[in-house]
Motif scaffolding. Structure first.
Motif, short mmCIF file in Angstrom:
data_model
loop_
_atom_site.label_atom_id
_atom_site.label_comp_id
_atom_site.label_asym_id
_atom_site.label_seq_id
_atom_site.Cartn_x
_atom_site.Cartn_y
_atom_site.Cartn_z
N GLN A 228 71.28 15.33 49.37
CA GLN A 228 71.30 14.17 48.49
C GLN A 228 72.56 14.13 47.65
O GLN A 228 73.22 13.10 47.51
N LEU A 296 58.95 14.47 40.49
CA LEU A 296 58.71 13.03 40.39
C LEU A 296 58.35 12.63 38.96
O LEU A 296 58.92 11.68 38.39
N VAL A 427 64.44 10.00 47.83
CA VAL A 427 63.69 8.74 47.88
C VAL A 427 63.64 8.10 46.49
O VAL A 427 63.79 6.88 46.35
N TYR A 428 63.44 8.91 45.45
CA TYR A 428 63.40 8.37 44.09
C TYR A 428 64.74 7.71 43.74
O TYR A 428 64.77 6.63 43.15
N GLY A 429 65.84 8.38 44.14
CA GLY A 429 67.15 7.81 43.84
C GLY A 429 67.39 6.48 44.54
O GLY A 429 67.87 5.52 43.94
N ALA A 431 65.00 4.37 45.89
CA ALA A 431 64.06 3.35 45.42
C ALA A 431 64.38 2.92 44.00
O ALA A 431 64.24 1.74 43.65
N GLY A 432 64.82 3.88 43.17
CA GLY A 432 65.18 3.52 41.80
C GLY A 432 66.38 2.60 41.74
O GLY A 432 66.44 1.70 40.89
N ASP A 437 62.90 2.45 38.00
CA ASP A 437 62.14 3.71 37.95
C ASP A 437 60.65 3.51 38.26
O ASP A 437 60.02 4.39 38.84
N THR A 439 59.31 1.34 40.36
CA THR A 439 59.20 1.25 41.81
C THR A 439 59.38 2.61 42.46
O THR A 439 58.64 2.99 43.37
N ALA A 440 60.37 3.35 41.97
CA ALA A 440 60.61 4.68 42.51
C ALA A 440 59.40 5.59 42.31
O ALA A 440 59.03 6.36 43.19
N VAL A 443 56.62 4.56 44.80
CA VAL A 443 56.94 5.02 46.16
C VAL A 443 56.71 6.53 46.27
O VAL A 443 56.16 7.02 47.27
N GLY A 444 57.11 7.26 45.24
CA GLY A 444 56.91 8.70 45.24
C GLY A 444 55.44 9.07 45.26
O GLY A 444 55.04 10.02 45.96
#
Length: 469
Positions: A228, A296, A427-429, A431-432, A437, A439-440, A443-444
């Motif tokens: 990442q 998360l 994924v957090y990065g 989606a964010g 945040d 949404t992230a 998703v997490g």
């Protein structure tokens, strides 16, 4: 191992449990506490994001790659001796982390920490497995689960508190320095209380196998953990391919060693056992989803809700306490109902995740007390599964191979930890960046829920393969 110790759990035996669990608690705290200190370390040592990532990533790589070797060394040379050596090494490496003048020195000291923990940690599970039998073993693994649960919450809380307190201007360094006196006290107690296990004389460590495994896991886990930060360049693919090739070479080497009458690093019979094999899959899914869940929540609290490190740690305390209470009940439930009790624990986790998703989706800025309450539900489900799972998987392993079995299980756990953290962080990065945040976070939560469902499925297959459930 004396017949007295093996036959019944007397007072001294429970003191031994307290000693080895205290060491495991220190290790778990140290694994979580660094996450809170990353911004302070970056600022103080003027380090780039890649170097700071190495503080976490290389620690995990060293631990995951060497923990099977640590388990086998305990079988060969005696668990007490290897446990104390690993504990002293971990303590010294912690002090080196605390006085590190540069980021490069800190990374090297963290590698030494991970390698030392790889000697120490397998002896904890193996000692519990061999000292206790029947209901006492279930209770002992419950105590082990308490250490896991309290260690995670204490790591967040203690890290935020020590950095905020800034004792003698040490700042983030105190999170490592505090291990010095604690580690020394545990080492002295371990040397005086732990029973001497009989070394398997005439046996030697499979050095070639250990080297192949170290290189294979380094090449496999490393790209996942640093990908990442590096932007997932295509050059990582050949590294992973080489790691897979070395892993295949390692398995061929182990078969050859066993065929020639030697002592392989991994007991291949364990991998042929469907109960043990499916238990490993369950452990990978559990830790891949559960440990990354802490990341998360931390990202959402600090990046999304602008909570301080201390506030974030306080928010995790109810989760840790619920984990502890549920761990005690979980051990008893598994003793009565077998693996079916673990599946029910997964259902509790899913209920907690559903409640958390509802709160995050409906409230733009959820209050921290409400989040703490919802997190406690997830923590209770986590406690019902995590500690009893170790006992369920290791229950059929012969005492002579307890160290090797514990090493395989702990390696699977740590590799899943690193992979889960890396994937969920990436994924957090992404989606964010697209939806913010909230949404992230949602998703997490979905990804963690999928990991819990996969854990329940693997446990069901494990039960069908012949467990006591």
């Amino acid at each position: 191992m004396s017949a007295t110790l093996a036959a019944g759990a007397g007072t001294r035996t429970w003191w031994v449990l307290g000693v080895v669990v205290a060491a495991q608690f220190m290790f778990v705290v140290d694994a979580f506490i660094v996450n809170v200190a990353v911004p302070s370390i970056r600022a103080d040592l003027q380090a780039g994001s890649g170097a700071v990532q190495g503080v976490i990533a290389l620690y995990q790589i060293a631990y995951a790659a060497l923990v099977i070797t640590g388990g086998r060394l305990g079988d060969i040379h005696g668990r007490k001796r290897i446990f104390v050596i690993g504990l002293i090494g971990f303590t010294v490496a912690s002090l080196l982390c605390g006085v590190a003048p540069t980021i490069e020195t800190l990374v090297l000291a963290r590698i030494a920490q991970g390698a030392s923990a790889a000697l120490m940690s397998p002896q904890v599970l193996a000692t519990i497995h061999t000292l206790f039998t029947g209901p006492d073993r279930a209770r002992a693994f419950g105590v082990f689960g308490i250490a896991l649960g309290l260690g995670g919450g204490a790591g967040f809380l203690l890290g935020g508190w020590l950095i905020t307190l800034d004792l003698a201007g040490t700042g983030w360094r105190m999170i490592f320095l505090v291990n010095g006196p604690i580690g020394l006290a545990i080492a002295i107690a371990a040397w005086r209380l732990m029973p001497d296990t009989r070394p398997q004389r005439g046996l030697r460590l499979d050095v070639a196998g250990a080297t192949l495994l170290f290189l294979a896991l380094t090449l496999l886990v490393g790209p996942v953990l640093v990908g990442q930060d590096a932007g997932w360049p295509w050059q990582l693919l050949p590294v992973v391919a080489l790691g897979l090739g070395l892993l295949a070479a390692f398995l061929r080497h182990e078969r050859r060693v066993a065929r020639d009458g030697g002592l392989p690093l991994i007991e291949l019979d364990l991998l042929r056992d469907p109960v043990f094999r499916r238990g490993l899959v369950a452990a990978c899914c559990l830790f891949g989803g559960n440990i990354s869940f802490y990341l998360l929540v931390t990202l959402f609290l600090q990046a999304g809700l602008r909570a301080s490190p201390l506030q974030s740690g306080l928010c995790m305390v109810p989760l840790a306490l619920a984990f502890v209470v549920a761990s005690r009940r979980g051990a008893a439930q598994v003793a009565l109902h077998g693996v079916s009790a673990l599946v029910r624990g997964c259902m509790v986790q899913l209920a907690g995740l559903a409640a958390l998703a509802l709160v995050v989706s409906l409230l733009p800025a959820p209050p921290l007390p409400l989040l703490a309450l919802v997190l406690a539900v997830f923590g209770a489900g986590q406690g019902l599964v995590m500690a009893p799972l170790f006992g369920a998987i290791l229950g059929g392993v012969r005492h002579a191979h307890a160290g090797a079995g514990a090493g395989i299980l702990t390696t699977a756990q740590q590799v899943a930890n690193g992979a889960g953290v890396a994937v969920l962080g990436a994924v957090y990065g992404v989606a964010g960046g697209v939806g913010g945040d909230r949404t992230a976070m949602l998703v997490g939560i979905v990804l963690v829920a999928e990991a819990v469902i996969a854990t329940a499925a693997a446990l069901w297959l494990m039960r069908r393969a012949g467990t006591s459930g």
